[in-house]
Design a protein around this motif. Structure first.
Motif, PDB file in Angstrom:
ATOM      1  N   ARG A 223       0.672  -1.436  -0.133  1.00 24.81           N
ATOM      2  CA  ARG A 223      -0.194   0.213  -0.041  1.00 24.81           C
ATOM      3  C   ARG A 223       1.130   1.206   0.210  1.00 24.81           C
ATOM      4  NH1 ARG A 223      -5.455  -1.461   1.282  1.00 24.81           N
ATOM      5  NH2 ARG A 223      -5.983   1.271   2.136  1.00 24.81           N
ATOM      6  N   THR A 224       1.580   1.038   0.717  1.00 25.66           N
ATOM      7  CA  THR A 224       1.883   2.349   0.443  1.00 25.66           C
ATOM      8  C   THR A 224       3.376   2.587  -0.066  1.00 25.66           C
ATOM      9  OG1 THR A 224       3.271   1.876   2.891  1.00 25.66           O
ATOM     10  CG2 THR A 224       4.756   3.371   1.715  1.00 25.66           C
TER      11      THR A 224
ATOM     12  N   LEU B 242      -7.127   5.255  -1.398  1.00 26.20           N
ATOM     13  CA  LEU B 242      -6.300   3.603  -1.953  1.00 26.20           C
ATOM     14  C   LEU B 242      -7.941   2.923  -2.637  1.00 26.20           C
ATOM     15  CD1 LEU B 242      -4.731   2.625  -3.618  1.00 26.20           C
ATOM     16  CD2 LEU B 242      -3.050   1.284  -1.332  1.00 26.20           C
ATOM     17  N   ASP B 243      -8.049   2.534  -1.622  1.00 25.96           N
ATOM     18  CA  ASP B 243      -9.212   1.075  -1.807  1.00 25.96           C
ATOM     19  C   ASP B 243     -10.165   1.001  -2.679  1.00 25.96           C
ATOM     20  OD1 ASP B 243      -8.354  -1.075   0.434  1.00 25.96           O
ATOM     21  OD2 ASP B 243      -7.992   0.811   1.459  1.00 25.96           O
TER      22      ASP B 243
ATOM     23  N   ALA C 212      -4.943  -9.504  -6.794  1.00 22.96           N
ATOM     24  CA  ALA C 212      -5.371 -10.108  -5.809  1.00 22.96           C
ATOM     25  C   ALA C 212      -4.846  -9.177  -4.837  1.00 22.96           C
ATOM     26  CB  ALA C 212      -4.901 -11.409  -5.497  1.00 22.96           C
ATOM     27  N   SER C 213      -5.669  -8.618  -3.453  1.00 16.52           N
ATOM     28  CA  SER C 213      -5.443  -8.725  -2.438  1.00 16.52           C
ATOM     29  C   SER C 213      -4.585  -9.351  -1.387  1.00 16.52           C
ATOM     30  CB  SER C 213      -6.572  -8.443  -1.358  1.00 16.52           C
ATOM     31  OG  SER C 213      -7.019  -7.114  -2.278  1.00 16.52           O
TER      32      SER C 213
ATOM     33  N   GLN D 119      -0.883  -6.488   3.512  1.00 16.92           N
ATOM     34  CA  GLN D 119       0.586  -5.733   2.785  1.00 16.92           C
ATOM     35  C   GLN D 119      -0.207  -4.844   1.671  1.00 16.92           C
ATOM     36  OE1 GLN D 119       3.542  -9.221   2.539  1.00 16.92           O
ATOM     37  NE2 GLN D 119       2.063 -10.554   3.383  1.00 16.92           N
ATOM     38  N   GLY D 120      -0.636  -5.532   0.552  1.00 18.23           N
ATOM     39  CA  GLY D 120      -0.960  -4.902  -0.348  1.00 18.23           C
ATOM     40  C   GLY D 120      -1.443  -6.221  -1.456  1.00 18.23           C
ATOM     41  N   PHE D 121      -1.417  -6.087  -2.986  1.00 17.70           N
ATOM     42  CA  PHE D 121      -2.021  -6.079  -3.878  1.00 17.70           C
ATOM     43  C   PHE D 121      -0.997  -6.411  -4.844  1.00 17.70           C
ATOM     44  CE2 PHE D 121      -3.786  -2.465  -2.291  1.00 17.70           C
ATOM     45  CZ  PHE D 121      -5.306  -2.852  -2.454  1.00 17.70           C
ATOM     46  N   ARG D 122      -1.757  -7.843  -5.127  1.00 12.19           N
ATOM     47  CA  ARG D 122      -0.618  -8.279  -6.535  1.00 12.19           C
ATOM     48  C   ARG D 122      -1.535  -8.041  -7.639  1.00 12.19           C
ATOM     49  NH1 ARG D 122       1.404 -11.650  -3.742  1.00 12.19           N
ATOM     50  NH2 ARG D 122       3.423 -11.720  -3.603  1.00 12.19           N
TER      51      ARG D 122
END
Length: 257
Positions: free
Chosen positions: A188-189, A207-208, A229-230, A234-237
């Motif tokens: 996310r950062t 962001l979401d 994918a979430s 952590q974040g996203f891929r």
């Protein structure tokens, strides 16, 4: 391939962008970064060339806004003196009289374009100069393709099944970042700093919201060759999904409708 070629092949080509028009400099820098180049921006003066680290720049863009052709010729000479072998130099100028253009070419310019620069033409000239100067280097493409998606980088538009998808500037930047990092976890950062230039805060849903809109607008589903994918906490891929539909359409899709 010698050691210098190996070094260049591992790193994106760095372009030094010199100008005194902040708005155009920002627009050109964003375009070059979108294309996959590394950018160093500097003030358009002799002092910046003599004091800044220009030795690693493989290509120079001089945006002559209030800068005269005579000073531009001097600047090219200083670049040559500092860097050694003169790398490709692209000039943007409002003054395109035949005698002025001839003087710029004689001083060492490789190409001269009118300003303000047209995005597609500017990108094409940069690519042509880079290919000519560095034939061993694998240069970034103008079009990024994943599954049924094609992103025209100079035009900044994204097509799905050959049809343009309307995205806001932030949505496009976010999509481009994700598609450039297919298969990688992006936190996310990382996304917040890349798209908004700062961390948005732990309670921010900005962001979401943008991720949700991308999922809906781009239909990021396995049948389309890519799935977002979430990754919890952590974040996203963005994952490439190899399907017969996605494989076939990737080579058949036009970039523009």
């Amino acid at each position: 391939m010698d050691s210098e070629e190996e070094r260049c092949a591992e790193q994106p080509l760095q372009i030094a962008l010199l100008g005194d028009d902040p708005a155009q400099a920002d627009a050109l820098a964003r375009l070059l970064v979108d294309l996959g180049y590394s950018i160093r921006t500097m003030a358009l003066d002799v002092h910046s060339v003599e004091t800044d680290d220009t030795g690693s720049a493989g290509l120079f863009v001089l945006d002559l806004h209030r800068f005269s052709a005579e000073k531009a010729c001097l600047l090219i000479e200083r670049i040559r003196a500092r860097v050694g072998v003169l790398p490709p130099v692209l000039l943007l100028s409002t003054e395109l009289r035949e005698d002025v253009v001839a003087t710029l070419y004689a001083a060492g310019a490789d190409d001269v374009l009118p300003r303000p620069a047209h995005r597609s033409v500017f990108a094409a000239r940069i690519q042509a100069l880079a290919r000519r100067a560095y034939p061993h280097l694998e240069l970034p493409s103008d079009v990024l393709r994943v599954g049924v998606y094609a992103i025209d980088l100079p035009a900044r538009h994204l097509c799905m099944y050959g049809q343009p998808v309307k995205l806001s500037r932030r949505e496009f930047d976010l999509a481009l970042y994700l598609f450039r990092n297919v298969g990688k976890l992006v936190t996310r950062t990382m996304l917040e700093k890349a798209i908004w230039g700062r961390e948005l805060g732990i309670d921010s849903k900005t962001l979401d919201t943008h991720i949700y809109r991308l999922r809906v607008k781009l239909k990021l589903q396995p049948e389309n060759g890519a799935q977002l994918a979430s990754v919890y906490a952590q974040g996203f891929r963005l994952v490439r999904v190899m399907t017969s539909s996605g494989d076939r359409s990737e080579s058949e899709l036009p970039v523009t409708p």
